[in-house]
Design a protein around this motif. Structure first.
Motif, PDB file in Angstrom:
ATOM      1  N   TYR A   1      32.005  18.706  14.950  1.00 34.86           N
ATOM      2  CA  TYR A   1      31.506  17.370  15.264  1.00 34.86           C
ATOM      3  C   TYR A   1      31.708  17.066  16.746  1.00 34.86           C
ATOM      4  O   TYR A   1      30.777  16.621  17.438  1.00 34.86           O
ATOM      5  CB  TYR A   1      32.230  16.339  14.388  1.00 34.86           C
ATOM      6  CG  TYR A   1      31.616  14.956  14.393  1.00 34.86           C
ATOM      7  CD1 TYR A   1      31.727  14.110  15.487  1.00 34.86           C
ATOM      8  CD2 TYR A   1      30.932  14.485  13.268  1.00 34.86           C
ATOM      9  CE1 TYR A   1      31.177  12.833  15.484  1.00 34.86           C
ATOM     10  CE2 TYR A   1      30.372  13.208  13.256  1.00 34.86           C
ATOM     11  CZ  TYR A   1      30.497  12.392  14.359  1.00 34.86           C
ATOM     12  OH  TYR A   1      29.943  11.133  14.336  1.00 34.86           O
ATOM     13  N   VAL A   2      32.925  17.293  17.245  1.00 36.15           N
ATOM     14  CA  VAL A   2      33.199  16.928  18.641  1.00 36.15           C
ATOM     15  C   VAL A   2      32.515  17.884  19.612  1.00 36.15           C
ATOM     16  O   VAL A   2      32.066  17.484  20.694  1.00 36.15           O
ATOM     17  CB  VAL A   2      34.708  16.829  18.911  1.00 36.15           C
ATOM     18  CG1 VAL A   2      35.303  15.669  18.119  1.00 36.15           C
ATOM     19  CG2 VAL A   2      35.437  18.125  18.581  1.00 36.15           C
ATOM     20  N   ARG A   3      32.392  19.153  19.241  1.00 36.56           N
ATOM     21  CA  ARG A   3      31.680  20.094  20.110  1.00 36.56           C
ATOM     22  C   ARG A   3      30.201  19.752  20.196  1.00 36.56           C
ATOM     23  O   ARG A   3      29.591  19.830  21.267  1.00 36.56           O
ATOM     24  CB  ARG A   3      31.860  21.529  19.596  1.00 36.56           C
ATOM     25  CG  ARG A   3      33.226  22.144  19.912  1.00 36.56           C
ATOM     26  CD  ARG A   3      33.267  23.602  19.483  1.00 36.56           C
ATOM     27  NE  ARG A   3      32.196  24.365  20.108  1.00 36.56           N
ATOM     28  CZ  ARG A   3      31.529  25.354  19.505  1.00 36.56           C
ATOM     29  NH1 ARG A   3      31.812  25.675  18.249  1.00 36.56           N
ATOM     30  NH2 ARG A   3      30.589  26.013  20.146  1.00 36.56           N
ATOM     31  N   LEU A   4      29.611  19.371  19.062  1.00 36.69           N
ATOM     32  CA  LEU A   4      28.207  18.989  19.078  1.00 36.69           C
ATOM     33  C   LEU A   4      28.019  17.688  19.859  1.00 36.69           C
ATOM     34  O   LEU A   4      27.048  17.544  20.618  1.00 36.69           O
ATOM     35  CB  LEU A   4      27.690  18.841  17.649  1.00 36.69           C
ATOM     36  CG  LEU A   4      26.214  18.459  17.513  1.00 36.69           C
ATOM     37  CD1 LEU A   4      25.301  19.438  18.251  1.00 36.69           C
ATOM     38  CD2 LEU A   4      25.813  18.368  16.043  1.00 36.69           C
ATOM     39  N   ALA A   5      28.934  16.744  19.704  1.00 39.42           N
ATOM     40  CA  ALA A   5      28.857  15.502  20.481  1.00 39.42           C
ATOM     41  C   ALA A   5      28.906  15.808  21.974  1.00 39.42           C
ATOM     42  O   ALA A   5      28.139  15.225  22.768  1.00 39.42           O
ATOM     43  CB  ALA A   5      29.992  14.566  20.084  1.00 39.42           C
ATOM     44  N   GLN A   6      29.782  16.707  22.369  1.00 45.52           N
ATOM     45  CA  GLN A   6      29.862  17.091  23.785  1.00 45.52           C
ATOM     46  C   GLN A   6      28.549  17.704  24.261  1.00 45.52           C
ATOM     47  O   GLN A   6      28.046  17.370  25.346  1.00 45.52           O
ATOM     48  CB  GLN A   6      30.996  18.095  23.993  1.00 45.52           C
ATOM     49  CG  GLN A   6      31.129  18.582  25.435  1.00 45.52           C
ATOM     50  CD  GLN A   6      32.158  19.696  25.583  1.00 45.52           C
ATOM     51  OE1 GLN A   6      32.453  20.408  24.618  1.00 45.52           O
ATOM     52  NE2 GLN A   6      32.702  19.845  26.770  1.00 45.52           N
ATOM     53  N   LYS A   7      27.960  18.582  23.451  1.00 49.18           N
ATOM     54  CA  LYS A   7      26.714  19.239  23.843  1.00 49.18           C
ATOM     55  C   LYS A   7      25.583  18.222  23.973  1.00 49.18           C
ATOM     56  O   LYS A   7      24.809  18.247  24.951  1.00 49.18           O
ATOM     57  CB  LYS A   7      26.351  20.297  22.799  1.00 49.18           C
ATOM     58  CG  LYS A   7      25.225  21.221  23.222  1.00 49.18           C
ATOM     59  CD  LYS A   7      25.689  22.136  24.350  1.00 49.18           C
ATOM     60  CE  LYS A   7      24.597  23.057  24.799  1.00 49.18           C
ATOM     61  NZ  LYS A   7      25.013  23.875  25.949  1.00 49.18           N
TER      62      LYS A   7
ATOM     63  N   ALA B   1      27.320   9.706  28.363  1.00 51.57           N
ATOM     64  CA  ALA B   1      26.832   9.456  27.017  1.00 51.57           C
ATOM     65  C   ALA B   1      27.908   9.721  25.976  1.00 51.57           C
ATOM     66  O   ALA B   1      28.729  10.633  26.115  1.00 51.57           O
ATOM     67  CB  ALA B   1      25.616  10.334  26.733  1.00 51.57           C
ATOM     68  N   LYS B   2      27.891   8.899  24.921  1.00 53.44           N
ATOM     69  CA  LYS B   2      28.695   9.148  23.736  1.00 53.44           C
ATOM     70  C   LYS B   2      27.771   9.254  22.531  1.00 53.44           C
ATOM     71  O   LYS B   2      26.601   8.826  22.578  1.00 53.44           O
ATOM     72  CB  LYS B   2      29.733   8.054  23.539  1.00 53.44           C
ATOM     73  CG  LYS B   2      30.900   8.158  24.511  1.00 53.44           C
ATOM     74  CD  LYS B   2      32.071   7.271  24.081  1.00 53.44           C
ATOM     75  CE  LYS B   2      33.291   7.538  24.925  1.00 53.44           C
ATOM     76  NZ  LYS B   2      34.453   6.715  24.479  1.00 53.44           N
ATOM     77  N   VAL B   3      28.301   9.797  21.429  1.00 53.07           N
ATOM     78  CA  VAL B   3      27.450  10.260  20.335  1.00 53.07           C
ATOM     79  C   VAL B   3      27.991   9.800  18.991  1.00 53.07           C
ATOM     80  O   VAL B   3      29.213   9.792  18.755  1.00 53.07           O
ATOM     81  CB  VAL B   3      27.364  11.805  20.350  1.00 53.07           C
ATOM     82  CG1 VAL B   3      26.528  12.320  19.188  1.00 53.07           C
ATOM     83  CG2 VAL B   3      26.810  12.294  21.683  1.00 53.07           C
ATOM     84  N   MET B   4      27.087   9.429  18.104  1.00 49.47           N
ATOM     85  CA  MET B   4      27.372   9.268  16.688  1.00 49.47           C
ATOM     86  C   MET B   4      26.436  10.178  15.911  1.00 49.47           C
ATOM     87  O   MET B   4      25.236  10.212  16.183  1.00 49.47           O
ATOM     88  CB  MET B   4      27.157   7.824  16.239  1.00 49.47           C
ATOM     89  CG  MET B   4      27.337   7.646  14.735  1.00 49.47           C
ATOM     90  SD  MET B   4      26.551   6.148  14.101  1.00 49.47           S
ATOM     91  CE  MET B   4      26.691   6.460  12.324  1.00 49.47           C
TER      92      MET B   4
ATOM     93  N   CYS C   1      26.587  20.653  11.581  1.00 47.65           N
ATOM     94  CA  CYS C   1      27.035  20.785  12.979  1.00 47.65           C
ATOM     95  C   CYS C   1      26.983  22.242  13.426  1.00 47.65           C
ATOM     96  O   CYS C   1      26.563  22.538  14.554  1.00 47.65           O
ATOM     97  CB  CYS C   1      28.449  20.235  13.134  1.00 47.65           C
ATOM     98  SG  CYS C   1      28.571  18.441  13.057  1.00 47.65           S
ATOM     99  N   ALA C   2      27.394  23.146  12.560  1.00 42.72           N
ATOM    100  CA  ALA C   2      27.342  24.568  12.899  1.00 42.72           C
ATOM    101  C   ALA C   2      25.911  25.009  13.153  1.00 42.72           C
ATOM    102  O   ALA C   2      25.624  25.764  14.090  1.00 42.72           O
ATOM    103  CB  ALA C   2      27.970  25.402  11.785  1.00 42.72           C
ATOM    104  N   ALA C   3      24.995  24.531  12.322  1.00 39.19           N
ATOM    105  CA  ALA C   3      23.584  24.873  12.507  1.00 39.19           C
ATOM    106  C   ALA C   3      23.056  24.323  13.823  1.00 39.19           C
ATOM    107  O   ALA C   3      22.342  25.010  14.564  1.00 39.19           O
ATOM    108  CB  ALA C   3      22.761  24.337  11.340  1.00 39.19           C
ATOM    109  N   ALA C   4      23.393  23.072  14.141  1.00 41.88           N
ATOM    110  CA  ALA C   4      22.910  22.457  15.379  1.00 41.88           C
ATOM    111  C   ALA C   4      23.460  23.179  16.610  1.00 41.88           C
ATOM    112  O   ALA C   4      22.731  23.389  17.597  1.00 41.88           O
ATOM    113  CB  ALA C   4      23.293  20.985  15.407  1.00 41.88           C
ATOM    114  N   LEU C   5      24.714  23.566  16.577  1.00 41.70           N
ATOM    115  CA  LEU C   5      25.276  24.317  17.700  1.00 41.70           C
ATOM    116  C   LEU C   5      24.589  25.672  17.852  1.00 41.70           C
ATOM    117  O   LEU C   5      24.354  26.138  18.977  1.00 41.70           O
ATOM    118  CB  LEU C   5      26.786  24.490  17.500  1.00 41.70           C
ATOM    119  CG  LEU C   5      27.614  23.218  17.697  1.00 41.70           C
ATOM    120  CD1 LEU C   5      29.033  23.408  17.154  1.00 41.70           C
ATOM    121  CD2 LEU C   5      27.662  22.819  19.171  1.00 41.70           C
ATOM    122  N   ALA C   6      24.219  26.288  16.739  1.00 38.11           N
ATOM    123  CA  ALA C   6      23.482  27.550  16.806  1.00 38.11           C
ATOM    124  C   ALA C   6      22.090  27.337  17.387  1.00 38.11           C
ATOM    125  O   ALA C   6      21.586  28.188  18.137  1.00 38.11           O
ATOM    126  CB  ALA C   6      23.390  28.179  15.415  1.00 38.11           C
TER     127      ALA C   6
END
Length: 425
Positions: free
Chosen positions: A85-91, A102-105, A304-309
């Protein structure tokens, strides 16, 4: 089970409002091809309505999901957060062109993203009203149904919509709405219905999705930015369908140089896994109180894993370049058809977000929705999935994976050309 057997089960057990009219059932798929339960191969020019920009079952995404399943499936991130979650928010914070830091939900769907964007904008401004645009599409929840710029079928049968939602014209010169007229309409909306002191947000798709694949002019987006700046209104850009490489840039708004205050995204964000995001400036995103945002499945570990991929695929496989080149090919072929066929007109592409219209006359621009419907039906029978869209139902839109192989693309375009000819386009 066969298509026929599955159709019988669907008719018996699936609610009519949720049941697809399609009597084929997907069994398996790879990139831009899928096979139904009877083994019939289909070429996919719809991409799950813009969800599969990098194709069905991209190997890196499948690998990432499988690896995540071996570690963790669910905790609810508000109970116990996790790295994805936090890694995807950072990306997302790094790549999304909102103003400042920017911040993310994270959420589950495009509609949920829009719902939360409105909540956040209201919290940030202390105001209630939302202004949207004719032809816009934002979802099927009650708030997003009210925000949609098309009543049927989304509002049909569902009673009163939530209040405090107002609408302005979207500039579509081809159908008689100039940019100047759209701005005058917005000014009238803000004068007659939703004055600035009551308006929390203006919400717009930089390219209409369901509304017909019409890009908003850069000058129009800059005018909206100024109106919002002058009146302390939150500018929300809905990139649910246009984001993640469809237009040749990560987000369609990048073509204009305009920086919104908040953006929503979903669909191709995770190549088929259910996830969405609201990304906004830190001041706006932090305006809500503790535990006021979230959801049981929001930003699940597997999604989240899929989105990071997906981000890894973008970085290593030149997805934006592929989108630009695909758009050039589509523009060239569609322009040929515009010359070749009497009823094909208004070809438009922004990257690989491509469409054209079926009209009675290129002089009058009178829509021919029945011809669009006939072509999509013919295409399906010949093994090609194509979608229509638009306020008038006469636009064919194209959302094939930007990773589509050249030979599959050419095969699909040849089928479509044959359908245009047979349907009398």
């Amino acid at each position: 089970m066969s298509n026929k057997e599955l159709q019988a089960l669907k008719e018996r057990y699936v609610a009519a409002g949720a049941a697809s009219p399609n009597e084929q059932f997907a069994d398996h798929a790879t990139n831009a091809e899928l096979w139904d339960a009877d083994g019939k191969r289909m070429i996919d020019f719809a991409g799950g309505i813009g969800v599969l920009n990098i194709g069905h079952r991209h190997p890196k995404v499948v690998e990432a999901i499988k690896a995540q399943l071996d570690k963790l499936m669910h905790t609810c991130q508000t109970v116990m957060p996790y790295e994805g979650y936090v890694r995807l928010a950072q990306k997302l914070s790094d790549v999304t062109p909102v103003r400042g830091h920017a911040k993310v939900m994270l959420a589950n769907s495009g509609a949920e993203a829009l719902e939360n964007a409105v909540k956040i904008a209201r919290a940030a401004t202390g105001r209630t009203n939302v202004i949207c645009f004719d032809g816009g599409y934002h979802g099927r929840t009650f708030m997003t149904m009210a925000m949609n710029g098309k009543a049927a079928p989304y509002q049909t049968d569902f009673g009163p919509m939530p209040g405090m939602v107002y609408r302005a014209p979207y500039p579509v010169p081809y159908h008689g709405v100039s940019e100047d007229e759209a701005l005058r309409g917005l000014a009238m909306t803000m004068k007659a219905d939703s004055p600035a002191r009551n308006t929390a947000a203006i919400v717009i798709e930089p390219v209409l999705g369901e509304g017909g694949f019409y890009p908003a002019p850069t000058s129009f987006m800059k005018a909206l930015r100024k109106i919002c700046d002058d009146n302390d209104i939150v500018l929300i850009v809905d990139e649910v369908q246009s984001g993640f490489g469809r237009t040749g840039k990560m987000f369609a708004i990048e073509h204009t140089g305009v920086e919104p205050d908040m953006m929503t995204m979903a669909k191709s964000m995770a190549d088929g896994m259910p996830i969405s995001a609201i990304v906004g400036t830190d001041k706006i995103m932090d305006s809500c109180g503790p535990n006021s945002l979230g959801g049981t499945y929001a930003g699940s570990p597997t999604a989240c894993a899929a989105a990071l991929a997906v981000f890894e695929v973008f970085e290593t496989e030149d997805i934006l370049g592929k989108s630009q080149r695909l758009g050039e090919k589509l523009n060239q072929r569609f322009s040929q058809w515009q010359e070749q066929f009497a009823h094909v007109d208004n070809v438009r592409t922004l990257g690989a977000m491509a469409a054209f219209e079926l009209v009675e006359s290129k002089d009058t621009h009178k829509p021919m929705p029945e011809l669009a419907g006939a072509i999509t039906k013919l295409a399906k029978a010949k093994g090609l999935i194509v979608l229509g869209c638009g306020l008038y139902g006469n636009t064919l839109r194209f959302l094939m994976p930007v990773t589509i192989e050249d030979e599959v693309l050419e095969e699909g375009l040849a089928i479509l050309e044959q359908c245009l000819a047979e349907a009398g386009a």
